[in-house]
Scaffold this active site. Sequence first.
Site, PDB file in Angstrom:
ATOM      1  N   ILE A 223      -2.723   1.687  -3.951  1.00  0.00           N
ATOM      2  CA  ILE A 223      -2.200   3.691  -4.670  1.00  0.00           C
ATOM      3  C   ILE A 223      -3.860   4.376  -4.361  1.00  0.00           C
ATOM      4  CG2 ILE A 223      -2.498   3.362  -6.843  1.00  0.00           C
ATOM      5  CD1 ILE A 223      -0.467   5.695  -6.185  1.00  0.00           C
ATOM      6  N   GLU A 224      -3.129   5.210  -3.114  1.00  0.00           N
ATOM      7  CA  GLU A 224      -4.826   5.166  -2.738  1.00  0.00           C
ATOM      8  C   GLU A 224      -4.299   7.204  -2.195  1.00  0.00           C
ATOM      9  OE1 GLU A 224      -7.971   5.140   1.115  1.00  0.00           O
ATOM     10  OE2 GLU A 224      -6.184   3.681   1.495  1.00  0.00           O
ATOM     11  N   VAL A 225      -6.275   7.249  -2.813  1.00  0.00           N
ATOM     12  CA  VAL A 225      -5.826   9.228  -2.648  1.00  0.00           C
ATOM     13  C   VAL A 225      -4.089  10.151  -3.466  1.00  0.00           C
ATOM     14  CG1 VAL A 225      -6.828  11.236  -1.958  1.00  0.00           C
ATOM     15  CG2 VAL A 225      -7.663   8.889  -0.912  1.00  0.00           C
TER      16      VAL A 225
ATOM     17  N   HIS B 136       0.627  -0.866   0.471  1.00  0.00           N
ATOM     18  CA  HIS B 136      -0.007  -0.370   0.149  1.00  0.00           C
ATOM     19  C   HIS B 136       1.139   1.226   0.056  1.00  0.00           C
ATOM     20  CE1 HIS B 136      -4.020   1.998   1.599  1.00  0.00           C
ATOM     21  NE2 HIS B 136      -3.073   2.228   0.612  1.00  0.00           N
TER      22      HIS B 136
END
Length: 268
Positions: free
Chosen positions: A160-162, A116
């Site tokens: 892959i977040e925000v 992540h």
Amino acid sequence: MARSRPTVSDLQALKGKRQLSKLRVFSLDEAEAAERAGIDMISVTYELIFDPRFRDAAPTCFAIPGDEQAKMGATTDEILRMAVKLRAASADAMYCSASLQTIRRLRDEHIPVCGHVGLIPAHATWTGGFKAVGKTAESAAFVWKQVKDLEAAGAFAAEIEVVPAEVASAISRRTPLIMISMGAGAGCDAQYLFSEDVLGTNRGRYPRHAKRYRDLATEFDRIQNERIAAFSEYAADIQSGAYPEPRHMVEADAGELRKFEAFLDAEG
């Protein structure tokens, strides 16, 4: 042609060829719906992956359990032990937001790991809280370093977040990792949403990247109101004598009943 469950190698071969779909599901019904809808990957709870009915519900979805243990402070050895059990229970990979050391340990045991980067909820205090990561050149370079570290540790994929879409796209083109976007645009390899957002059952705040396709919360409210109404009518019928009716009861033969009453009278 029947669909078969993809391997890590199959998913890697699709990088750059088509977008993959990923959903977080919470029940057997949702897992079955994901299967029948053709969803490629599903994130699942430990409880769900250990349910012996799980693979009957979702035989061909690539299943990635979350890091429930890591969130509770499990050690690397404990996470590894659980990962082995999850793989034995038909998990295809393991999501892990723990240390690179832990990810390397899992990879050394041939357990596929999804890491992540960007906004990692469990580590959000280090990146300024629950907000976008990668909006400056410096923070975008930080996300790139996270990706390279995961590569070196042996992960095969990363959520892959925000992260700004242009940044995420530039990174995705330059890494062999399967980049799974949560609010990071269409330039990644997969798109990821939670079933509660897609179905409209989330009663809290909807993330900016979420898209609601149904409003099941309203339907569930209607069903709950119907439950309450039915139970209320049942209770009222009991008080009024409307339930039970003769059709709900079994009658004894009149002669046999007289004999039984005589027996009771003799018993005193």
